[in-house]
Every structure is written in structure tokens, then in C-alpha cells.
Design an enzyme around this catalytic site. Structure first.
Site, mmCIF file in Angstrom:
data_model
loop_
_atom_site.group_PDB
_atom_site.id
_atom_site.type_symbol
_atom_site.label_atom_id
_atom_site.label_comp_id
_atom_site.label_asym_id
_atom_site.label_seq_id
_atom_site.Cartn_x
_atom_site.Cartn_y
_atom_site.Cartn_z
ATOM 1 N N GLY A 25 -7.082 7.656 7.872
ATOM 2 C CA GLY A 25 -7.489 9.044 7.678
ATOM 3 C C GLY A 25 -8.996 9.190 7.694
ATOM 4 O O GLY A 25 -9.732 8.219 7.865
ATOM 5 N N GLN A 26 -9.453 10.424 7.489
ATOM 6 C CA GLN A 26 -10.903 10.631 7.615
ATOM 7 C C GLN A 26 -11.685 10.059 6.438
ATOM 8 O O GLN A 26 -12.796 9.552 6.635
ATOM 9 C CB GLN A 26 -11.255 12.089 7.920
ATOM 10 N N ASP A 66 -16.785 15.462 -7.855
ATOM 11 C CA ASP A 66 -17.174 16.664 -8.598
ATOM 12 C C ASP A 66 -18.468 16.404 -9.373
ATOM 13 O O ASP A 66 -19.374 17.236 -9.416
ATOM 14 C CB ASP A 66 -16.041 17.084 -9.535
ATOM 15 N N HIS A 69 -8.986 17.364 -11.471
ATOM 16 C CA HIS A 69 -9.697 17.517 -10.192
ATOM 17 C C HIS A 69 -9.031 18.666 -9.433
ATOM 18 O O HIS A 69 -8.171 18.463 -8.582
ATOM 19 C CB HIS A 69 -9.648 16.240 -9.355
HETATM 20 P P1 NAX Z 1 -6.282 12.527 6.170
HETATM 21 O O1 NAX Z 1 -5.112 13.385 6.421
HETATM 22 O O2 NAX Z 1 -7.395 12.465 7.168
HETATM 23 O O3 NAX Z 1 -5.792 11.023 5.949
HETATM 24 C C1 NAX Z 1 -4.726 10.696 5.119
HETATM 25 C C2 NAX Z 1 -4.109 9.433 5.686
HETATM 26 O O4 NAX Z 1 -3.128 8.976 4.754
HETATM 27 C C3 NAX Z 1 -3.393 9.629 7.028
HETATM 28 O O5 NAX Z 1 -3.880 8.688 7.958
HETATM 29 C C4 NAX Z 1 -1.928 9.395 6.679
HETATM 30 O O6 NAX Z 1 -1.209 8.789 7.748
HETATM 31 C C5 NAX Z 1 -2.049 8.470 5.493
HETATM 32 N N1 NAX Z 1 -0.870 8.410 4.619
HETATM 33 C C6 NAX Z 1 -0.015 9.418 4.290
HETATM 34 N N2 NAX Z 1 0.965 8.959 3.517
HETATM 35 C C7 NAX Z 1 0.725 7.654 3.320
HETATM 36 C C8 NAX Z 1 1.413 6.626 2.627
HETATM 37 N N3 NAX Z 1 2.560 6.885 1.972
HETATM 38 N N4 NAX Z 1 0.896 5.389 2.635
HETATM 39 C C9 NAX Z 1 -0.235 5.110 3.320
HETATM 40 N N5 NAX Z 1 -0.921 6.029 4.020
HETATM 41 C C10 NAX Z 1 -0.438 7.296 4.019
HETATM 42 O O7 NAX Z 1 -6.827 12.946 4.735
HETATM 43 P P2 NAX Z 1 -8.254 12.654 4.077
HETATM 44 O O8 NAX Z 1 -9.204 13.724 4.446
HETATM 45 O O9 NAX Z 1 -8.623 11.244 4.330
HETATM 46 O O10 NAX Z 1 -7.917 12.892 2.534
HETATM 47 C C11 NAX Z 1 -7.050 12.037 1.826
HETATM 48 C C12 NAX Z 1 -6.718 12.601 0.464
HETATM 49 O O11 NAX Z 1 -7.888 12.735 -0.333
HETATM 50 C C13 NAX Z 1 -6.084 13.991 0.484
HETATM 51 O O12 NAX Z 1 -4.978 13.983 -0.414
HETATM 52 C C14 NAX Z 1 -7.178 14.878 -0.048
HETATM 53 O O13 NAX Z 1 -6.661 16.032 -0.662
HETATM 54 C C15 NAX Z 1 -7.829 13.961 -1.031
HETATM 55 N N6 NAX Z 1 -9.174 14.313 -1.490
HETATM 56 C C16 NAX Z 1 -9.490 14.076 -2.792
HETATM 57 C C17 NAX Z 1 -10.753 14.303 -3.308
HETATM 58 C C18 NAX Z 1 -11.084 14.002 -4.729
HETATM 59 O O14 NAX Z 1 -12.211 14.318 -5.130
HETATM 60 N N7 NAX Z 1 -10.199 13.443 -5.568
HETATM 61 C C19 NAX Z 1 -11.803 14.879 -2.454
HETATM 62 C C20 NAX Z 1 -11.571 14.682 -1.000
HETATM 63 C C21 NAX Z 1 -10.154 14.842 -0.547
HETATM 64 O O15 NAX Z 1 -9.880 16.209 -0.365
#
Ligand code: NAX
Length: 328
Positions: free
Chosen positions: A14-15, A159, A187
Site C-alpha cells: 500500500g501507499q 496526530d 485516532h
Molecule cells: P492502501 O490502501 O494504500 O494500502 C493498504 C494495503 O493493505 C493494500 O496493499 C492492501 O492489499 C493491504 N491489505 C489489506 N488487507 C490486508 C491483510 N489482511 N493483510 C495484509 N495486507 C492487507 O492504504 P494506506 O494509505 O497505506 O493506509 C493503510 C491504513 O492506514 C488505512 O487503514 C488508513 O486508514 C490508515 N491510516 C492511519 C493513520 C493513523 O494515524 N493511525 C494515518 C494514515 C492512514 O490513513
């Protein structure tokens, strides 16, 4: 030490994963002398992209990387893991109810917690980044009954860093001279960024700023809604800043926080500050010897009390909702 530390990263393709892996590999996570064995976990559809990222990691020739392995099975990915960065999660999509979101994520963080329970190293430390991060961490912890619950944490460091950035911009004082900012609670938009114990260039922040309207109408909502503002501006959610915060969280957990300051992390409550025991809520914390400690004895004003209670109430509701779904 020359034994590589095994770091498992979920959502590796992911990103956030793309920003995170290169920082880990450069030594930013565990310091310049600690070799790292990277273990990437993806869902099967994400494996090919993770392989591409791994090719780029090889092409960086990072001296600290001892191995890179890619998995689509949590049991294999967490086998022997010392650090778990749980980034992959199920995002909320249009029309999805909260219960659907919580149960979809229960289906991810339950099995990952169980895999950690079964095979991770005895010093495993887990940071949950994937949202809803606090409650996902609670689910993972409850699926890992043999691992101390203190090893499961959720990320509010982004945050915290956003709050530091805003305070620096407001006062013109560099972040390095701003201390003791706190994020309380969940969060989510209900989080409370608290500057009432903070110091700006050695003076009380509230005195330096002396602008309650800015605090209530500008600072707090800007920090709490920064994620949405980034999406609006960038066309994609925070990635490099989220990765940077994850690095900061684990770095400080393992290597300690600097004297005379604290940071914020969502950790299991021991009942401090009236937060119900067991909720994974953000607190002012220091780390020493690899353990987070809640900063004690802070005076909480009526204004702060109301904000903390509201965010903690939301965490309590999330806990009740996942309990009702049988995920705890
Ligand atoms: P992306 O959608 O770019 O990447 C997520 C990746 O996780 C994908 O490649 C997907 O295939 C993979 N994935 C999904 N289910 C999985 C599993 N069961 N096992 C292994 N891999 C799996 O999302 P991204 O922008 O990287 O964000 C990831 C997460 O971070 C999201 O839930 C987002 O909401 C959360 N965030 C949390 C933040 C925080 O401060 N706590 C801030 C940033 C972000 O928004």
C-alpha cells in the site's frame, strides 16, 4: 547486535507501506547499527506489487537489510517477529455501516493477533496503523492472550506530529523547541490535541499563544481533520507522514524518549486519568527500557476533561460494538 531484528509489515504494497519500508531499511526505525530482516504481509492480490517494492529495496543496496520475505499468510509472516507494523486494513467504502467496517477489520486483526500469539518472538511489539486503529489494536490484543497487552499499541503519533507542526507554524518556533504536547483518546475526529502542558521555547504554550479562540476554532479542528485536508489537497490520503510517524513511534518505544519531553501513543489504559481500564487510548507517554509509561499527575482543566471524556466515550462505544459482534 548482529542478529537481525525481524520486522513484519502488513499492507506492505500500500501507499504507507511504500513510504515506510525504505525508512525502516535505511535504519530510521531501530538505529544505524541494527540489521533488519523484513517480512512483508499482503493479501494475495497485493503480493505482486509487494514483490515490486522488494525489488526496489534490493536496488537500494541498504547495508542493514539481511533479508526480505513476502507472505500472504499471517502465521508465516509473524513467525519469530520482533516488531509488527500493522498497516493493512479494510477501508470504509461508500454505504458501509460502522458494524460492517468493524467486522471486516475484525476478520483481519483477529487472525493477525492469533498469529502473533502463536509464533511471534517473546519481545514482540505491535503498532497498529490501519484504521480504526485503536479498536483494531484491541481486537489483535484480545486474540493474543499469551502476549502482554502492553505490547499492542495504536498510532496517534501522526496526530502528535501534526499538532507540533501547527504550533510551530503559529509561533514561528521550530518543532525542536516545542515540548510536551499530548494527544488524548481515539485516532479519529474526536481526538483531543492538548497544549495546556506544552512548552514553546521554554514557556507555557498557552501563555505564548494566549488565544483560546484559535485553540478551539482553528488548532484543534485543524489537527483532528488534517487527514481529510490532505486527501482534498493531494488526492490521496497521508502516506509519507503516516509512515514517518510509525517510524517515530516504534523508534521511541524501543530506544526511549528524550529526557524532559513526552510523546503520545495509544496504549492499553490502566485507568489513569479516568480512562476505563483496557481501552487502547492515547495518553502522554514516555518510554524507558522498551516500556511505555503514562505521564502521571497532570492537572486536567474542565475544558480538557470534556474533550478527553468525549473521545474516550467513543472508544467505549467502539469496544461495545466489537464485543456485540463477538470480536473480543
Ligand atoms: P492502501 O490502501 O494504500 O494500502 C493498504 C494495503 O493493505 C493494500 O496493499 C492492501 O492489499 C493491504 N491489505 C489489506 N488487507 C490486508 C491483510 N489482511 N493483510 C495484509 N495486507 C492487507 O492504504 P494506506 O494509505 O497505506 O493506509 C493503510 C491504513 O492506514 C488505512 O487503514 C488508513 O486508514 C490508515 N491510516 C492511519 C493513520 C493513523 O494515524 N493511525 C494515518 C494514515 C492512514 O490513513
Amino acid at each position: 547486535s548482529t542478529t537481525p531484528v525481524k520486522v513484519t509489515v502488513t499492507g506492505a504494497a500500500g501507499q504507507i507501506g511504500y513510504a515506510l519500508l525504505f525508512r525502516i531499511a535505511s535504519g530510521a526505525l531501530l538505529g544505524p547499527d541494527t540489521p533488519v530482516a523484513l517480512r512483508l504481509l499482503e493479501i494475495p492480490q497485493g503480493v505482486k506489487a509487494a514483490e515490486g517494492t522488494a525489488m526496489e529495496l534490493v536496488d537500494c543496496a541498504f547495508p542493514l537489510i539481511s533479508s526480505i520475505d513476502i507472505f500472504d499468510d499471517p502465521k508465516a509472516a509473524f513467525d519469530g517477529a520482533n516488531v509488527g507494523l500493522l498497516v493493512g486494513a479494510r477501508p470504509r467504502t461508500a454505504g458501509m455501516e460502522r458494524a460492517d467496517l468493524l467486522s471486516a477489520n475484525g476478520g483481519i486483526f483477529g487472525p493477525q493477533g492469533a498469529a502473533i500469539n502463536e509464533g511471534a518472538a517473546s519481545d514482540i511489539r505491535v503498532l497498529v496503523v490501519g484504521n480504526p486503529a485503536n479498536t483494531n489494536a484491541l481486537i489483535a490484543a484480545s486474540s493474543a492472550p499469551d502476549v502482554p497487552s502492553s505490547r499492542f499499541t495504536a498510532m496517534t503519533r501522526l496526530d502528535q506530529n501534526r499538532a507540533l507542526g501547527q504550533l510551530s507554524q503559529k509561533t514561528g518556533v521550530p518543532v525542536s523547541e516545542i515540548k510536551k504536547v499530548t494527544i488524548w483518546g481515539n485516532h479519529s475526529a474526536s481526538q483531543y490535541p492538548d497544549i495546556f502542558h506544552a512548552e514553546v521555547a521554554g514557556k507555557p504554550a498557552a501563555e505564548v499563544i494566549n488565544d483560546q479562540a484559535w485553540l478551539e476554532n482553528d488548532f484543534i479542528p485543524t489537527v483532528a481533520k488534517r487527514g481529510a485536508a490532505i486527501i482534498e489537497a493531494r488526492g490521496a490520503s497521508s502516506a509519507a507522514s503516516a509512515a514517518s510517524a510509525a517510524i517515530d513511534h516504534v523508534h521511541d518505544w524501543v530506544l526511549g524518549t528524550p529526557a524532559g519531553d513526552w510523546t503520545s501513543a495509544a496504549i492499553p489504559s490502566d485507568g489513569s486519568y479516568g480512562v476505563p481500564e483496557g481501552l487502547i487510548s492515547s495518553f502522554p507517554v514516555t518510554s524507558e527500557g522498551g516500556e511505555w509509561k503514562i505521564v502521571q499527575g497532570l492537572e486536567i482543566s474542565e475544558f480538557s476533561r470534556g474533550r478527553i471524556d468525549a473521545s474516550v466515550a467513543e472508544l467505549g462505544e467502539e469496544r461495545e460494538a466489537v464485543k456485540a459482534l463477538g470480536l473480543l
